[in-house]
Design an enzyme around this catalytic site. Structure first.
Site, short mmCIF file in Angstrom:
data_model
loop_
_atom_site.label_atom_id
_atom_site.label_comp_id
_atom_site.label_asym_id
_atom_site.label_seq_id
_atom_site.Cartn_x
_atom_site.Cartn_y
_atom_site.Cartn_z
N ASP A 69 -16.20 67.83 -38.58
CA ASP A 69 -16.74 69.17 -38.29
C ASP A 69 -16.73 70.01 -39.57
O ASP A 69 -16.16 69.61 -40.58
CB ASP A 69 -15.93 69.85 -37.17
CG ASP A 69 -14.43 69.86 -37.41
OD1 ASP A 69 -14.00 69.46 -38.50
OD2 ASP A 69 -13.69 70.26 -36.50
N ASN A 138 -6.27 76.29 -28.56
CA ASN A 138 -7.08 76.45 -27.34
C ASN A 138 -7.53 75.11 -26.76
O ASN A 138 -8.38 75.07 -25.87
CB ASN A 138 -8.32 77.30 -27.65
CG ASN A 138 -9.23 76.65 -28.69
OD1 ASN A 138 -8.92 75.58 -29.22
ND2 ASN A 138 -10.36 77.27 -28.98
N HIS A 140 -9.17 72.71 -28.31
CA HIS A 140 -10.38 72.08 -28.86
C HIS A 140 -10.03 70.82 -29.65
O HIS A 140 -8.92 70.69 -30.16
CB HIS A 140 -11.21 73.06 -29.71
CG HIS A 140 -10.67 73.37 -31.07
ND1 HIS A 140 -11.16 74.40 -31.85
CD2 HIS A 140 -9.70 72.79 -31.83
CE1 HIS A 140 -10.53 74.43 -33.00
NE2 HIS A 140 -9.64 73.48 -33.02
N GLU A 145 -15.42 73.23 -28.50
CA GLU A 145 -14.69 74.36 -27.96
C GLU A 145 -14.61 74.28 -26.43
O GLU A 145 -15.35 73.50 -25.79
CB GLU A 145 -15.42 75.65 -28.38
CG GLU A 145 -15.45 75.86 -29.90
CD GLU A 145 -14.07 76.15 -30.50
OE1 GLU A 145 -13.21 75.26 -30.45
OE2 GLU A 145 -13.86 77.24 -31.03
C1 F6R Z 1 -10.40 70.43 -38.13
C2 F6R Z 1 -10.56 70.25 -36.67
C3 F6R Z 1 -9.76 71.05 -35.72
C4 F6R Z 1 -8.26 70.92 -35.98
C5 F6R Z 1 -7.46 71.74 -34.97
C6 F6R Z 1 -5.97 71.75 -35.31
O1 F6R Z 1 -11.30 69.59 -38.80
O2 F6R Z 1 -11.35 69.48 -36.26
O3 F6R Z 1 -10.05 70.61 -34.41
O4 F6R Z 1 -7.88 69.58 -35.90
O5 F6R Z 1 -7.90 73.06 -34.95
O6 F6R Z 1 -5.78 72.36 -36.56
P1 F6R Z 1 -4.37 72.34 -37.28
O7 F6R Z 1 -4.06 70.92 -37.55
O8 F6R Z 1 -4.57 73.13 -38.55
O9 F6R Z 1 -3.41 72.96 -36.35
#
Ligand code: F6R
Length: 243
Positions: A69, A138, A140, A145
């Site tokens: 992403d 959340n 995701h 989302e």
């Molecule tokens: C980032 C991504 C997000 C993160 C998620 C957790 O490329 O795809 O889904 O994996 O937001 O982020 P952290 O690891 O920073 O808590």
């Protein structure tokens, strides 16, 4: 539906366990397509993989990669972009060649075209061989989302307010920065990965992990899609469950 669930003592052990599962998978599928998330959670795992590669314990030279992403409109060279994160933590230290990698060009006006190219890259490789994902506060995964259909492919998405707010932690300078829109591989593509690994570390991820452990399957919590995968691994550290 079987979920391989691991509770590791701490973040370091979580990273080591994840890296060992990936190394084992790569040794059996050296020319597979790999998709690694950005974010804080997989940093150590990626460092361990890069180290293992330097020590000759794993060989990524035949593998291909696809970016999971990205933040739309933010320069890929910005320190906080997923591209520069992966370059810094994995691709560069591992010596991955440019032609092995597919990334989203988020400065391209034709973002639908970018989604199409990502879908084609996956189709050309048959499938994602292994996806390593984190989970958002959340719920995701990637930028899928809450509310995203489990069947989705690469798409552009308006980012949840939580995602926008939390995302500020990745960037050195957040003034005048718009983090409203993202581009991501879809849940459908991630669920079709031969192997799916989801990591969660720290108390902020408790709610999302509990949704999974209670066996709920709901688009409101995208991470619960993990139950639709036949070989998924959920790896957490003790802080997630004990807090
Ligand atoms: C980032 C991504 C997000 C993160 C998620 C957790 O490329 O795809 O889904 O994996 O937001 O982020 P952290 O690891 O920073 O808590």
């Amino acid at each position: 539906m079987k979920l391989n669930y691991y509770i590791e003592d701490n973040y370091e052990d979580l990273s080591k366990k994840t890296a060992s599962l990936i190394i084992e998978h790569v040794s059996q599928n050296p020319s597979g397509l790999f998709c690694f998330a950005g974010g804080d959670t997989p940093v150590r795992t990626l460092q361990l993989l890069a180290q293992a590669s330097m020590n000759g314990e794993v060989d990524f030279s035949q593998a291909s990669f696809i970016e999971l992403d990205e933040w739309v409109g933010i320069d890929p060279e910005n320190h906080g972009s997923c591209f520069s994160y992966l370059k810094r933590n994995f691709w560069e230290p591992t010596g991955i060649r440019e032609e092995q990698i597919h990334i989203f060009n988020v400065l391209n006006k034709d973002l639908d075209g970018e989604c199409k190219k990502a879908n084609e890259w996956i189709e050309r490789h048959g499938n994602i061989s292994l996806a390593l994902l984190g989970v958002g506060v959340n719920g995701h995964i990637g930028f899928n989302e809450p509310g995203t259909p489990f069947s989705s492919k690469a798409h552009i998405t308006m980012l949840d307010e939580v995602t926008q707010a939390v995302g500020g932690k990745y960037f050195n300078d957040v003034s005048n920065m718009n983090r409203e829109k993202g581009i991501t591989l879809g849940l459908g593509q991630l669920l079709q990965a031969d192997q799916l690994l989801i990591q969660a570390s720290g108390p902020k991820k408790k709610e999302a992990v509990l949704k999974v452990l209670r066996g709920e399957i709901t688009e409101t919590w995208p991470v619960t899609a993990i139950w639709r995968h036949t070989r998924a691994h959920l790896l957490v550290d003790k802080e997630v469950v004990s807090s």
